[in-house]
Design a protein around this motif. Structure first.
Motif, PDB file in Angstrom:
ATOM      1  N   LEU A   3     -22.622 -85.832 -15.455  1.00 46.45           N
ATOM      2  CA  LEU A   3     -23.017 -87.051 -16.151  1.00 46.45           C
ATOM      3  C   LEU A   3     -22.183 -88.205 -15.643  1.00 46.45           C
ATOM      4  O   LEU A   3     -21.115 -88.033 -15.096  1.00 46.45           O
ATOM      5  N   LEU A   4     -22.701 -89.407 -15.780  1.00 51.11           N
ATOM      6  CA  LEU A   4     -22.005 -90.596 -15.317  1.00 51.11           C
ATOM      7  C   LEU A   4     -21.514 -91.392 -16.502  1.00 51.11           C
ATOM      8  O   LEU A   4     -22.159 -91.465 -17.539  1.00 51.11           O
ATOM      9  N   ILE A   5     -20.341 -91.990 -16.350  1.00 58.43           N
ATOM     10  CA  ILE A   5     -19.806 -92.866 -17.391  1.00 58.43           C
ATOM     11  C   ILE A   5     -19.337 -94.158 -16.741  1.00 58.43           C
ATOM     12  O   ILE A   5     -18.746 -94.136 -15.664  1.00 58.43           O
ATOM     13  N   ALA A   6     -19.630 -95.271 -17.340  1.00 56.24           N
ATOM     14  CA  ALA A   6     -19.157 -96.553 -16.826  1.00 56.24           C
ATOM     15  C   ALA A   6     -17.873 -96.901 -17.539  1.00 56.24           C
ATOM     16  O   ALA A   6     -17.842 -97.004 -18.754  1.00 56.24           O
ATOM     17  N   ILE A   7     -16.801 -97.060 -16.784  1.00 56.57           N
ATOM     18  CA  ILE A   7     -15.497 -97.366 -17.360  1.00 56.57           C
ATOM     19  C   ILE A   7     -15.095 -98.763 -16.914  1.00 56.57           C
ATOM     20  O   ILE A   7     -15.063 -99.053 -15.719  1.00 56.57           O
ATOM     21  N   THR A   8     -14.805 -99.641 -17.850  1.00 56.23           N
ATOM     22  CA  THR A   8     -14.370-100.985 -17.534  1.00 56.23           C
ATOM     23  C   THR A   8     -12.888-101.087 -17.788  1.00 56.23           C
ATOM     24  O   THR A   8     -12.415-100.741 -18.856  1.00 56.23           O
ATOM     25  N   ILE A   9     -12.140-101.541 -16.800  1.00 56.71           N
ATOM     26  CA  ILE A   9     -10.718-101.749 -16.996  1.00 56.71           C
ATOM     27  C   ILE A   9     -10.397-103.190 -16.678  1.00 56.71           C
ATOM     28  O   ILE A   9     -11.118-103.860 -15.934  1.00 56.71           O
ATOM     29  N   CYS A  10      -9.316-103.699 -17.258  1.00 58.42           N
ATOM     30  CA  CYS A  10      -8.894-105.070 -17.010  1.00 58.42           C
ATOM     31  C   CYS A  10      -7.569-105.046 -16.286  1.00 58.42           C
ATOM     32  O   CYS A  10      -6.611-104.454 -16.766  1.00 58.42           O
ATOM     33  N   VAL A  11      -7.508-105.671 -15.123  1.00 59.31           N
ATOM     34  CA  VAL A  11      -6.285-105.756 -14.359  1.00 59.31           C
ATOM     35  C   VAL A  11      -6.021-107.232 -14.094  1.00 59.31           C
ATOM     36  O   VAL A  11      -6.846-107.921 -13.488  1.00 59.31           O
ATOM     37  N   CYS A  12      -4.869-107.730 -14.555  1.00 61.67           N
ATOM     38  CA  CYS A  12      -4.497-109.133 -14.371  1.00 61.67           C
ATOM     39  C   CYS A  12      -5.573-110.081 -14.892  1.00 61.67           C
ATOM     40  O   CYS A  12      -5.866-111.135 -14.299  1.00 61.67           O
ATOM     41  N   GLY A  13      -6.204-109.685 -16.017  1.00 56.18           N
ATOM     42  CA  GLY A  13      -7.179-110.544 -16.652  1.00 56.18           C
ATOM     43  C   GLY A  13      -8.568-110.442 -16.071  1.00 56.18           C
ATOM     44  O   GLY A  13      -9.489-111.096 -16.545  1.00 56.18           O
ATOM     45  N   LEU A  14      -8.768-109.657 -15.017  1.00 56.76           N
ATOM     46  CA  LEU A  14     -10.080-109.533 -14.406  1.00 56.76           C
ATOM     47  C   LEU A  14     -10.698-108.206 -14.785  1.00 56.76           C
ATOM     48  O   LEU A  14     -10.034-107.172 -14.803  1.00 56.76           O
ATOM     49  N   SER A  15     -12.006-108.205 -15.079  1.00 58.22           N
ATOM     50  CA  SER A  15     -12.715-106.988 -15.441  1.00 58.22           C
ATOM     51  C   SER A  15     -13.386-106.415 -14.209  1.00 58.22           C
ATOM     52  O   SER A  15     -14.055-107.127 -13.470  1.00 58.22           O
ATOM     53  N   THR A  16     -13.175-105.130 -13.983  1.00 58.26           N
ATOM     54  CA  THR A  16     -13.779-104.440 -12.858  1.00 58.26           C
ATOM     55  C   THR A  16     -14.522-103.230 -13.377  1.00 58.26           C
ATOM     56  O   THR A  16     -13.969-102.429 -14.127  1.00 58.26           O
ATOM     57  N   LEU A  17     -15.764-103.101 -13.002  1.00 58.04           N
ATOM     58  CA  LEU A  17     -16.585-101.993 -13.476  1.00 58.04           C
ATOM     59  C   LEU A  17     -16.529-100.859 -12.472  1.00 58.04           C
ATOM     60  O   LEU A  17     -16.784-101.045 -11.284  1.00 58.04           O
ATOM     61  N   HIS A  18     -16.191 -99.673 -12.947  1.00 57.08           N
ATOM     62  CA  HIS A  18     -16.107 -98.481 -12.103  1.00 57.08           C
ATOM     63  C   HIS A  18     -17.060 -97.427 -12.651  1.00 57.08           C
ATOM     64  O   HIS A  18     -16.986 -97.068 -13.825  1.00 57.08           O
ATOM     65  N   ALA A  19     -17.935 -96.916 -11.824  1.00 56.33           N
ATOM     66  CA  ALA A  19     -18.788 -95.794 -12.225  1.00 56.33           C
ATOM     67  C   ALA A  19     -18.107 -94.522 -11.737  1.00 56.33           C
ATOM     68  O   ALA A  19     -17.919 -94.325 -10.546  1.00 56.33           O
ATOM     69  N   GLU A  20     -17.728 -93.645 -12.642  1.00 58.61           N
ATOM     70  CA  GLU A  20     -16.979 -92.444 -12.309  1.00 58.61           C
ATOM     71  C   GLU A  20     -17.791 -91.197 -12.650  1.00 58.61           C
ATOM     72  O   GLU A  20     -18.459 -91.140 -13.673  1.00 58.61           O
ATOM     73  N   GLU A  21     -17.709 -90.221 -11.788  1.00 57.32           N
ATOM     74  CA  GLU A  21     -18.350 -88.947 -12.069  1.00 57.32           C
ATOM     75  C   GLU A  21     -17.453 -88.113 -12.975  1.00 57.32           C
ATOM     76  O   GLU A  21     -16.258 -87.997 -12.743  1.00 57.32           O
ATOM     77  N   LEU A  22     -18.074 -87.538 -13.986  1.00 56.54           N
ATOM     78  CA  LEU A  22     -17.348 -86.688 -14.913  1.00 56.54           C
ATOM     79  C   LEU A  22     -17.978 -85.304 -14.950  1.00 56.54           C
ATOM     80  O   LEU A  22     -19.203 -85.168 -14.890  1.00 56.54           O
ATOM     81  N   PRO A  23     -17.162 -84.271 -15.089  1.00 58.16           N
ATOM     82  CA  PRO A  23     -17.731 -82.947 -15.351  1.00 58.16           C
ATOM     83  C   PRO A  23     -18.472 -82.957 -16.687  1.00 58.16           C
ATOM     84  O   PRO A  23     -18.198 -83.771 -17.563  1.00 58.16           O
ATOM     85  N   LYS A  24     -19.407 -82.059 -16.832  1.00 62.18           N
ATOM     86  CA  LYS A  24     -20.131 -81.961 -18.096  1.00 62.18           C
ATOM     87  C   LYS A  24     -19.212 -81.443 -19.199  1.00 62.18           C
ATOM     88  O   LYS A  24     -18.276 -80.687 -18.938  1.00 62.18           O
TER      89      LYS A  24
END
Length: 358
Positions: A3-24
């Motif tokens: 399954l896929l999960i979209a994880i948003t993290i903030c680094v130095c005030g900027l938002s970056t969207l990362h799509a990460e593969e996760l085990p079921k």
């Protein structure tokens, strides 16, 4: 299939969207292997560092949670409405609130930490936004940094008092678990843990679960030389007698070894414990039975991550809470700077609500 999960993290005030593969997810009795996380909120405020924490379900089914930045920002409490899927600001001056829980009267109880925080357990009126101190001292000495809390059927508040951040001088030499009784008196429950963090009670109120999450220092990022050595990363079970006092030997039911252990936790109606495991090798919600045997695992981040200052770990959970009513089988989890939820087959347990909102 993953399954896929979209994880948003903030680094130095900027938002970056990362799509990460996760085990079921595993553990078919608890969670469908095809269940997916739903992203509900990610910090957009211009504050630095920290994490989201402390999801707690209100009597109306909304989810209050904390957003804890570094000092000098005071910290926020947010409110997510499952009906509208909107998140709003409850307060921008939370006193660095961390763990939250609603009591039977509908007041929001908060553990306010250090790093320019309140260092107290407080009670918030969600209608007026006003807060009052329930307790901020034990035997005349200020708490280190109240972290997380739970309730028993009598409305007594059990809470942990470690220290992870801040330059404030400590007044209590050790780190302990305390209880606040309805009359306001504070009782030390146990100091048989080096750095107590997450806490939960079994449905019958006779076992207290405490996460020992000892990162080895009082101030994260203090750059000591040599670096501090981490201590125990374990889950303990303390037997309680009818008076709610430890009465017997502590049991270790989970040992995370050299990996980061559990932050917050919650309980389902069958007495299983949902642990937010912060291990970089296996980040996610680890579900164990009262003997510590794994019955399910719900990944929140990709496995086998490395610490890299240019690419911080993602999907590291901090705390969990079940909804109520139609969402009694929905698990809310704070991860990184976000709030997620996922449907489960199990049902949550909320001692303060009894059978009124099941």
């Amino acid at each position: 299939m993953r399954l896929l999960i979209a994880i948003t993290i903030c680094v130095c005030g900027l938002s970056t969207l990362h799509a990460e593969e996760l085990p079921k997810p595993t553990g078919a009795a608890i969670v469908d292997p095809d269940a997916k996380w739903e992203l509900l909120f990610t910090r957009s405020a211009d504050v630095q560092g920290g994490l989201t924490e402390g999801p707690s379900v209100a009597p109306d089914g909304s989810i209050y949670f904390t957003d804890i930045p570094l000092a000098p920002d005071r910290g926020m409490i947010m409110r997510f409405d499952p009906k509208t899927k909107k998140t709003t600001l409850f307060t921008a001056k939370s006193g660095k609130a961390n763990g939250l829980i609603f009591d039977a009267d509908g007041f929001l109880l908060a553990c306010e930490g250090s790093d320019d925080g309140g260092r107290r357990v407080s009670r918030w009126d969600v209608k007026t936004g006003e807060s009052k101190t329930i307790a901020d001292r034990f035997r005349g000495k200020r708490f280190n940094a109240p972290n997380d809390l739970c309730l028993d059927a009598q409305g007594r508040i059990y809470f942990t008092d470690p220290r992870y951040l801040g330059s404030e001088p400590r007044e209590i030499e050790y780190r302990a678990v305390y209880r606040i009784d309805p009359d306001g008196s504070v009782i030390e429950i146990t100091r048989d843990t080096l750095k107590p963090n997450g806490i939960a009670l079994s449905p019958d109120g006779r076992t207290l679960y405490v996460a020992d999450h000892d990162n080895g220092e009082d101030r994260i990022g203090s750059n000591t030389n040599p670096p501090p050595l981490p201590g125990p990363m374990k889950i303990y079970a303390f037997p309680l007698n009818e008076a709610g006092i430890v009465d017997g030997e502590r049991r270790t039911i989970v040992d995370f070894g050299d990996q980061a252990g559990c932050d917050g936790m919650t309980i389902d109606a069958e007495g299983n414990i949902y642990l937010t495991a912060r291990s970089l090798k296996r980040p996610g919600v680890l579900v164990v039975n009262p003997d510590g045997e794994e019955v399910a695992f719900i990944p929140t981040g990709p496995p086998n991550q490395k610490r890299d200052p240019n690419h911080p770990p993602v999907g590291i959970p901090s705390n969990a809470e079940f909804g109520i009513g139609d969402e009694i089988n929905v698990l809310y989890v704070t991860t990184d700077l976000s709030l997620y939820r996922i449907p489960l087959k199990s049902k949550g347990f909320h001692v303060q609500y009894g059978d009124r909102i099941r």
